[in-house]
Design a protein around this motif. Structure first.
Motif, mmCIF file in Angstrom:
data_model
loop_
_atom_site.group_PDB
_atom_site.id
_atom_site.type_symbol
_atom_site.label_atom_id
_atom_site.label_comp_id
_atom_site.label_asym_id
_atom_site.label_seq_id
_atom_site.Cartn_x
_atom_site.Cartn_y
_atom_site.Cartn_z
ATOM 1 N N LEU A 286 0.830 -1.197 0.000
ATOM 2 C CA LEU A 286 0.000 0.000 0.000
ATOM 3 C C LEU A 286 0.870 1.255 0.000
ATOM 4 O O LEU A 286 0.559 2.229 -0.682
ATOM 5 C CB LEU A 286 -0.920 -0.015 1.217
ATOM 6 N N ARG A 287 1.967 1.221 0.718
ATOM 7 C CA ARG A 287 2.894 2.360 0.743
ATOM 8 C C ARG A 287 3.584 2.554 -0.601
ATOM 9 O O ARG A 287 3.967 3.669 -0.949
ATOM 10 C CB ARG A 287 3.944 2.163 1.824
ATOM 11 N N GLU A 288 3.782 1.459 -1.344
ATOM 12 C CA GLU A 288 4.424 1.551 -2.653
ATOM 13 C C GLU A 288 3.473 2.032 -3.735
ATOM 14 O O GLU A 288 3.901 2.305 -4.849
ATOM 15 C CB GLU A 288 4.996 0.187 -3.043
ATOM 16 N N GLY A 289 2.189 2.113 -3.446
ATOM 17 C CA GLY A 289 1.252 2.685 -4.388
ATOM 18 C C GLY A 289 0.357 1.694 -5.101
ATOM 19 O O GLY A 289 -0.332 2.070 -6.049
ATOM 20 N N HIS A 290 0.311 0.452 -4.675
ATOM 21 C CA HIS A 290 -0.593 -0.522 -5.284
ATOM 22 C C HIS A 290 -2.022 -0.235 -4.836
ATOM 23 O O HIS A 290 -2.261 0.204 -3.718
ATOM 24 C CB HIS A 290 -0.199 -1.950 -4.890
ATOM 25 N N CYS A 291 -2.982 -0.474 -5.735
ATOM 26 C CA CYS A 291 -4.420 -0.276 -5.456
ATOM 27 C C CYS A 291 -4.711 1.162 -5.033
ATOM 28 O O CYS A 291 -5.490 1.421 -4.128
ATOM 29 C CB CYS A 291 -4.918 -1.246 -4.402
ATOM 30 N N ARG A 292 -4.078 2.109 -5.686
ATOM 31 C CA ARG A 292 -4.173 3.518 -5.306
ATOM 32 C C ARG A 292 -5.599 4.068 -5.435
ATOM 33 O O ARG A 292 -6.057 4.816 -4.578
ATOM 34 C CB ARG A 292 -3.220 4.339 -6.154
ATOM 35 N N SER A 293 -6.320 3.677 -6.474
ATOM 36 C CA SER A 293 -7.662 4.235 -6.663
ATOM 37 C C SER A 293 -8.604 3.802 -5.537
ATOM 38 O O SER A 293 -9.408 4.604 -5.050
ATOM 39 C CB SER A 293 -8.226 3.825 -8.013
ATOM 40 N N LEU A 294 -8.501 2.550 -5.100
ATOM 41 C CA LEU A 294 -9.339 2.097 -3.991
ATOM 42 C C LEU A 294 -8.915 2.752 -2.681
ATOM 43 O O LEU A 294 -9.755 3.019 -1.819
ATOM 44 C CB LEU A 294 -9.267 0.578 -3.859
ATOM 45 N N GLN A 295 -7.647 3.024 -2.533
ATOM 46 C CA GLN A 295 -7.165 3.695 -1.325
ATOM 47 C C GLN A 295 -7.734 5.114 -1.250
ATOM 48 O O GLN A 295 -8.167 5.561 -0.188
ATOM 49 C CB GLN A 295 -5.649 3.731 -1.302
ATOM 50 N N VAL A 296 -7.751 5.805 -2.384
ATOM 51 C CA VAL A 296 -8.303 7.164 -2.419
ATOM 52 C C VAL A 296 -9.806 7.138 -2.150
ATOM 53 O O VAL A 296 -10.331 7.974 -1.409
ATOM 54 C CB VAL A 296 -7.982 7.832 -3.778
ATOM 55 N N THR A 297 -10.504 6.160 -2.713
ATOM 56 C CA THR A 297 -11.941 6.038 -2.484
ATOM 57 C C THR A 297 -12.229 5.744 -1.018
ATOM 58 O O THR A 297 -13.166 6.297 -0.431
ATOM 59 C CB THR A 297 -12.529 4.921 -3.362
ATOM 60 N N PHE A 298 -11.437 4.879 -0.403
ATOM 61 C CA PHE A 298 -11.617 4.554 1.015
ATOM 62 C C PHE A 298 -11.368 5.787 1.885
ATOM 63 O O PHE A 298 -12.107 6.053 2.833
ATOM 64 C CB PHE A 298 -10.680 3.415 1.408
ATOM 65 N N PHE A 299 -10.335 6.557 1.542
ATOM 66 C CA PHE A 299 -10.046 7.776 2.285
ATOM 67 C C PHE A 299 -11.198 8.779 2.159
ATOM 68 O O PHE A 299 -11.610 9.393 3.145
ATOM 69 C CB PHE A 299 -8.745 8.412 1.792
ATOM 70 N N ALA A 300 -11.738 8.914 0.942
ATOM 71 C CA ALA A 300 -12.854 9.849 0.735
ATOM 72 C C ALA A 300 -14.085 9.412 1.522
ATOM 73 O O ALA A 300 -14.818 10.246 2.071
ATOM 74 C CB ALA A 300 -13.176 9.956 -0.747
ATOM 75 N N CYS A 301 -14.309 8.121 1.591
ATOM 76 C CA CYS A 301 -15.445 7.610 2.350
ATOM 77 C C CYS A 301 -15.266 7.894 3.841
ATOM 78 O O CYS A 301 -16.198 8.347 4.512
ATOM 79 C CB CYS A 301 -15.597 6.112 2.100
ATOM 80 N N LYS A 302 -14.087 7.631 4.367
ATOM 81 C CA LYS A 302 -13.830 7.890 5.778
ATOM 82 C C LYS A 302 -13.903 9.381 6.098
ATOM 83 O O LYS A 302 -14.414 9.776 7.142
ATOM 84 C CB LYS A 302 -12.444 7.358 6.176
ATOM 85 N N ARG A 303 -13.388 10.206 5.193
ATOM 86 C CA ARG A 303 -13.425 11.648 5.408
ATOM 87 C C ARG A 303 -14.863 12.166 5.380
ATOM 88 O O ARG A 303 -15.222 13.062 6.137
ATOM 89 C CB ARG A 303 -12.594 12.364 4.354
ATOM 90 N N SER A 304 -15.703 11.584 4.530
ATOM 91 C CA SER A 304 -17.091 12.041 4.442
ATOM 92 C C SER A 304 -17.876 11.694 5.703
ATOM 93 O O SER A 304 -18.916 12.291 5.961
ATOM 94 C CB SER A 304 -17.770 11.449 3.212
ATOM 95 N N MET A 305 -17.391 10.736 6.483
ATOM 96 C CA MET A 305 -18.065 10.415 7.740
ATOM 97 C C MET A 305 -17.916 11.549 8.746
ATOM 98 O O MET A 305 -18.796 11.760 9.591
ATOM 99 C CB MET A 305 -17.484 9.131 8.339
ATOM 100 N N LEU A 306 -16.814 12.296 8.661
ATOM 101 C CA LEU A 306 -16.580 13.404 9.587
ATOM 102 C C LEU A 306 -17.167 14.715 9.090
ATOM 103 O O LEU A 306 -17.308 15.658 9.862
ATOM 104 C CB LEU A 306 -15.078 13.584 9.809
ATOM 105 N N ASP A 307 -17.506 14.768 7.814
ATOM 106 C CA ASP A 307 -18.031 15.986 7.212
ATOM 107 C C ASP A 307 -19.492 16.161 7.621
ATOM 108 O O ASP A 307 -20.309 15.269 7.430
ATOM 109 C CB ASP A 307 -17.915 15.886 5.690
ATOM 110 N N THR A 308 -19.818 17.319 8.178
ATOM 111 C CA THR A 308 -21.195 17.544 8.620
ATOM 112 C C THR A 308 -22.159 17.674 7.447
ATOM 113 O O THR A 308 -23.349 17.444 7.615
ATOM 114 C CB THR A 308 -21.282 18.800 9.498
ATOM 115 N N ARG A 309 -21.652 18.024 6.278
ATOM 116 C CA ARG A 309 -22.525 18.110 5.107
ATOM 117 C C ARG A 309 -22.966 16.734 4.632
ATOM 118 O O ARG A 309 -23.922 16.603 3.885
ATOM 119 C CB ARG A 309 -21.814 18.833 3.966
ATOM 120 N N ALA A 310 -22.273 15.693 5.074
ATOM 121 C CA ALA A 310 -22.611 14.332 4.650
ATOM 122 C C ALA A 310 -23.980 13.900 5.169
ATOM 123 O O ALA A 310 -24.557 12.948 4.660
ATOM 124 C CB ALA A 310 -21.543 13.347 5.123
ATOM 125 N N ARG A 311 -24.485 14.590 6.177
ATOM 126 C CA ARG A 311 -25.831 14.257 6.662
ATOM 127 C C ARG A 311 -26.851 14.464 5.556
ATOM 128 O O ARG A 311 -27.838 13.753 5.467
ATOM 129 C CB ARG A 311 -26.191 15.134 7.852
#
Length: 75
Positions: free
Chosen positions: A43-68
């Protein structure tokens, strides 16, 4: 189509589908299978980068108050 939707039950966790797809992508990558590295190293070397970015966006949207109003990102 993501592998998460094929014959799998819902786990109920937030971002569970993206998490499962990221896990499968890392475990099936050549980095893990052929080079015998850990998934964390791959993961640190950059494999599966698109899924990593999608997972990060999903986790970040959990903290975003607009996500309600908009809903969580990802699937």
């Amino acid at each position: 189509m993501p592998k998460y939707y094929e014959d799998k039950e819902e786990d109920g966790q937030a971002c569970g589908g993206v998490r499962e797809d990221l896990r499968q992508c890392l475990l099936e990558s050549s980095c893990v299978l052929q080079e015998n590295k850990s998934p964390k190293q791959c993961l640190r070397e950059g494999h599966c980068r698109s899924l990593q970015v999608t997972f990060f966006a999903c986790k970040r949207s959990m903290l975003d108050t607009r996500a309600r109003f908009r809903g969580r990102k990802g699937y």
